[in-house]
Scaffold this motif. Sequence first.
Motif, mmCIF file in Angstrom:
data_model
loop_
_atom_site.group_PDB
_atom_site.id
_atom_site.type_symbol
_atom_site.label_atom_id
_atom_site.label_comp_id
_atom_site.label_asym_id
_atom_site.label_seq_id
_atom_site.Cartn_x
_atom_site.Cartn_y
_atom_site.Cartn_z
ATOM 1 N N CYS A 1 1.655 2.886 7.662
ATOM 2 C CA CYS A 1 1.049 1.572 7.928
ATOM 3 C C CYS A 1 2.080 0.616 8.515
ATOM 4 C CB CYS A 1 0.482 0.977 6.642
ATOM 5 S SG CYS A 1 -1.030 1.747 6.045
ATOM 6 N N GLY A 2 3.256 0.547 7.872
ATOM 7 C CA GLY A 2 4.303 -0.345 8.355
ATOM 8 C C GLY A 2 4.737 0.000 9.767
ATOM 9 N N VAL A 3 4.843 1.303 10.065
ATOM 10 C CA VAL A 3 5.244 1.737 11.411
ATOM 11 C C VAL A 3 4.186 1.341 12.428
ATOM 12 C CG1 VAL A 3 5.743 3.736 12.866
ATOM 13 C CG2 VAL A 3 6.661 3.633 10.535
ATOM 14 N N ILE B 1 -7.251 0.954 7.192
ATOM 15 C CA ILE B 1 -7.961 1.996 6.445
ATOM 16 C C ILE B 1 -7.005 2.715 5.503
ATOM 17 C CG2 ILE B 1 -9.156 4.205 6.653
ATOM 18 C CD1 ILE B 1 -10.365 3.147 9.280
ATOM 19 N N LEU B 2 -5.858 3.097 6.016
ATOM 20 C CA LEU B 2 -4.869 3.795 5.192
ATOM 21 C C LEU B 2 -4.388 2.914 4.043
ATOM 22 C CD1 LEU B 2 -2.718 5.521 7.964
ATOM 23 C CD2 LEU B 2 -4.383 6.599 6.448
ATOM 24 N N TYR B 3 -4.145 1.640 4.344
ATOM 25 C CA TYR B 3 -3.643 0.710 3.327
ATOM 26 C C TYR B 3 -4.649 0.538 2.191
ATOM 27 C CZ TYR B 3 -1.857 -3.585 1.218
ATOM 28 O OH TYR B 3 -1.380 -4.510 0.336
ATOM 29 N N ALA B 4 -5.925 0.434 2.548
ATOM 30 C CA ALA B 4 -6.960 0.178 1.536
ATOM 31 C C ALA B 4 -6.994 1.267 0.476
ATOM 32 C CB ALA B 4 -8.327 0.056 2.211
ATOM 33 N N TYR B 5 -6.700 2.491 0.863
ATOM 34 C CA TYR B 5 -6.711 3.596 -0.089
ATOM 35 C C TYR B 5 -5.331 3.857 -0.690
ATOM 36 C CZ TYR B 5 -11.375 4.491 1.653
ATOM 37 O OH TYR B 5 -12.700 4.361 1.991
ATOM 38 N N ALA B 6 -4.298 3.770 0.138
ATOM 39 C CA ALA B 6 -2.954 4.113 -0.339
ATOM 40 C C ALA B 6 -2.458 3.135 -1.393
ATOM 41 C CB ALA B 6 -1.984 4.158 0.839
ATOM 42 N N ILE B 7 -2.839 1.859 -1.290
ATOM 43 C CA ILE B 7 -2.333 0.854 -2.225
ATOM 44 C C ILE B 7 -2.788 1.155 -3.650
ATOM 45 C CG2 ILE B 7 -4.286 -0.739 -2.010
ATOM 46 C CD1 ILE B 7 -0.531 -1.632 -2.283
ATOM 47 N N ARG B 8 -3.868 1.923 -3.801
ATOM 48 C CA ARG B 8 -4.369 2.250 -5.138
ATOM 49 C C ARG B 8 -3.495 3.293 -5.835
ATOM 50 N NH1 ARG B 8 -10.913 2.765 -4.027
ATOM 51 N NH2 ARG B 8 -11.123 0.866 -2.807
#
Length: 297
Positions: A27-29, A231-238
């Motif tokens: 996400c950061g990249v 999209i990735l952030y919404a799931y990965a943050i969990r």
Amino acid sequence: MPKTAVFPLRRLGALSPAGATGCMLLCGVLWSFGGLFVKLLPWHPVVISGARGLIACLSLLAFCKAAKIPVRLTGRGVLGGAFLCATLLSYVLATKLTTAANAIVLQYTSPVFVMLLCALIYRQRPRGADVLVVLVTLSGIALFFLEQLTPGGLAGNLVGILSGVANASFYVYCANACKEESGPFGVIILGQGMTFLVSLPFWFLAPPVPGAAQIGSILFLGLVQQTLPYILYAYAIRRCPALTASLVSVAEPLLNPLWVLLAVGERPGTLSLIGAGVVLLAVTAWCLNNQRLGAKV
């Protein structure tokens, strides 16, 4: 997992902590390419924001529909969408007015503004470390202004700070969005859509000149730099440990000016580089310390 979930939700929701960390880093990249493509696009910054917002809004809606993720909004969510809209607009404008390094580092100060907003709104008493990080961060920001004495540079730095404040407001008012079934998608979709609506007059005042390179760039910004990482952030943050999330979040302000330097040759001045180092170290150390103290509670 919710019964409405289908393949994307099941797979992403089952991420291991290591996989979630990798997704957060990705996400950061992906977010870090924003400065480069904003610099390359010869359009008005509000038009860039609006076009990117429209693409992201429609693609996120399509994703939520395909994944059967309910998109709901509350009054707080509408306010959060407005803050996200302000964040997106002010960041692109700042990137056009000042260096990419200044714009992204000033937005990275948002955790400090989160602390200040919580102190003002929720009467949370700041600790000694909180006061110290504010003073150190302000000293780093001051170095930007000492070097950027041109009207455009000064305006860009001020808008960059506004981007940090707007981003902080977004997080303060949407802190519970990730706990809901739909996650933050409703707020993000609304914020992207608002950005497009705000930009509409500028499409007539400063009409963009289309071309293969311009269309490719705006599609990249909308799909790869916005939609995919959200999209990735919404799931990965969990699943990503909070301490790790704080660490990998530094990837964006570090890589953003690097891509611009390599592709465009934009070099921040010495004072700006020192100021960026002060801000990044102060905010990152403060976030890590907060996570460490939280882990002990």
